[in-house]
Design an enzyme around this catalytic site. Structure first.
Site, PDB file in Angstrom:
ATOM      1  N   GLU A  44       0.805  -1.227   0.000  1.00  0.00           N
ATOM      2  CA  GLU A  44       0.000   0.000   0.000  1.00  0.00           C
ATOM      3  C   GLU A  44       0.842   1.284   0.000  1.00  0.00           C
ATOM      4  OE1 GLU A  44      -2.979  -0.211   3.048  1.00  0.00           O
ATOM      5  OE2 GLU A  44      -3.958  -1.952   2.159  1.00  0.00           O
TER       6      GLU A  44
ATOM      7  N   GLU B  98      -5.757  -8.578  -0.259  1.00  0.00           N
ATOM      8  CA  GLU B  98      -6.574  -8.411   0.945  1.00  0.00           C
ATOM      9  C   GLU B  98      -8.012  -8.154   0.540  1.00  0.00           C
ATOM     10  OE1 GLU B  98      -5.298  -5.468   3.752  1.00  0.00           O
ATOM     11  OE2 GLU B  98      -3.189  -6.085   3.654  1.00  0.00           O
TER      12      GLU B  98
END
Length: 523
Positions: free
Chosen positions: A195, A413
């Site tokens: 991220e 995720e």
């Protein structure tokens, strides 16, 4: 509320209800066999969130240790012990095997492996990760390893302001080299960074994440130092250069003999227009460029999106010709962490401001559900922001297919959170989570059938873990963890039983009778 707004909301509700009904019927017969034979199903966690043992066997602090010890997470929670996987990894691997996953997504703690951030490798850290990787493989589970998952060594943060300095690129590449050299004979799936499109905003614009840098009036929290108008772009640039440097190293030195794949993992919110007004439609597209395109455009085309070049101007770093060439196509796959859609509207007046941060440059406004006030979480955070929007996953994947040459995608995720049992007991009944995962797995299959190159899906998370700002107030785990117990006892939730049944060949949406026992769901 205007009559037009009422009509719009009513239409949305009716469409959502119809879609839900259609989803239940069309997904009833879906099984794992409907996915490509090599498709990977897994579950994940990350080092700081799951390991514990924060000061054992030579590990030194990361910026998340410093941040959490300063009390910035809810209830003053820390990752000091969390689920204690450092001591319980064998038990955890057996649970993963029992669940039938193909792979476990994990990360390596930089400050456990190289405590000072550079230099000597910690033998105990090396031993732990070798043991964990070997244990996974001995139980038929692939390790999918992230090299950097937010937990930057505090030693390097103190020395040169961490990722804000170009020195980070060299140190990260050396750290990645240690990982490839010691684990690459067994690890075949590497993500360089996790991220990198959110860490610069939270840590260097809003100041809500470590190292808490921001400047007035942009910080959500007051910060002692920083510049919200420039630092997020500098940090993102250095993360991208570090990623591409590590990929170049891997390809030149290791990939031919080790035979692995390497990429990075982006946060994949999907931005949707709040209305169909052309300015709002353009705002959503612009926000997706600022969010996803911030990394995908350089990776696929060698430079930042034109709208970022235009709006950010000289504050957006430039690539040299050599850097652009190195960044271009520096991935074998791209991971995405996807949870929800976010609705935005245009706010072009922000472009008239002399000082602008990331959101000002994007020229949008939105009411994020997790910025509601009057709730129990810090910074206005609530636990209900991850509503199920599987259509958003399909839109994101279609966007990648059409705009970014349809890369290989790993959904790294996807999951739903619940709160702890208010009675203090353990929450076993999490059918909401099973429903959420069913919706998204079906959406993944539909996208594959539509031509998207998705090759893996990982549930977040395997266990309840330390959830950063939320501490232990949010539980994403397929398996629960009793954090009140010194043993950190694990217990199987309904969702873990359902996921195991699906992975053994059961239907995606089994009848209640099937879940009650027998067949694939008998565990």
């Amino acid at each position: 509320m205007t009559p037009a707004r009422v009509v719009f909301i009513c239409c949305v509700v009716l469409l959502a209800a119809a879609a839900a009904a259609a989803s239940s019927s069309t997904a009833a017969g879906i099984t794992r066999a409907d996915f490509p034979p090599e498709f990977i199903f897994g579950a994940g966690s990350s080092a700081y969130q799951v390991e514990g043992a924060f000061a054992e066997d030579g590990r030194k602090p990361s910026i998340w240790d410093t941040f959490s010890h300063s009390g910035y997470s809810v209830d003053g929670a820390t990752g000091d012990v969390t689920a204690d996987q450092y001591h319980k990894y064998k038990e955890d691997v057996k649970l993963l095997q029992d669940m039938g996953v193909d792979a476990y997504r994990m990360s390596i703690s930089w400050s456990r492996l190289i405590p000072d951030g550079r230099g000597a490798v910690n033998p105990k850290g090396l031993e732990y990760y070798n043991n964990l990787i070997d244990e996974l493989l001995s139980h038929g589970i692939q390790p999918h390893v992230t090299i950097y998952h937010f937990d930057f060594p505090q030693a390097l943060q103190d020395e040169y302001n961490g990722i804000l300095s170009p020195r980070f690129v060299e140190d990260f590449t050396a750290y990645a080299d240690v990982c490839f050299k010691n684990f690459g004979d067994r690890v075949k799936h590497w993500s360089t960074v996790n991220e990198p499109n959110i860490e610069p905003i939270g840590g260097y614009d809003q100041g809500i994440l470590p190292p808490r840098r921001c400047s007035f009036p942009f910080g959500v929290l007051s910060c002692d130092n920083g510049n919200s108008t420039t630092e997020p772009y500098i940090v993102a640039h250095h993360l991208l250069l570090a990623h591409s440097s590590a990929v170049s190293l891997y390809r030149e030195k290791y990939q031919a003999t080790q035979g692995g794949q390497i990429g990075l993992t982006l946060l994949g919110w999907w931005y949707e227009p709040g209305t169909q007004d052309p300015e709002d439609v353009a705002a959503a597209a612009r926000m997706n460029d600022f969010h996803i395109g911030w990394y995908m455009h350089p990776l696929v085309y060698g430079d930042y999106p034109p709208v970022m070049r235009k709006n950010v101007g000289s504050r957006l770093p430039s690539f040299t010709a050599e850097e652009s060439k190195r960044v271009l196509e520096s991935y074998d796959f791209v991971g995405f962490n996807h949870y929800v859609a976010i609705f935005v509207r245009a706010d072009l007046s922000k472009l008239d401001q002399s000082l602008r941060d990331y959101m000002g440059d994007a020229a949008v406004k939105y009411d994020l559900p997790f910025l509601k006030s009057n709730n129990e979480f810090p910074l206005g955070l609530t636990s209900d922001f991850m509503t199920s929007t599987p259509w958003a996953l399909k839109k994101m994947l279609n966007h990648l297919q059409e705009k970014y040459k349809n890369p290989i995608v790993m959904i790294h995720e996807n999951g739903a959170a619940g709160q702890p049992d208010p009675s203090g007991g353990n929450t076993y009944d999490d059918d909401f989570r099973s429903q959420y995962l069913q919706d998204y797995i079906e959406a993944t299959l539909q996208s594959i059938r539509n031509g998207s190159n998705v090759q893996g899906y990982f549930v977040w998370s395997f266990l309840d873990v330390f959830e950063y700002l939320f501490g232990y107030r949010l539980r994403f785990g397929l398996y629960g963890v009793d954090f009140a117990s010194p043993e950190r006892t694990r217990y199987q939730r309904h969702s873990a039983r359902w996921y195991a049944g699906f992975l053994r060949g059961g239907e995606l949406r089994p009848a209640a009778a099937a879940l009650a026992g027998g067949g694939a769901y008998s565990q």
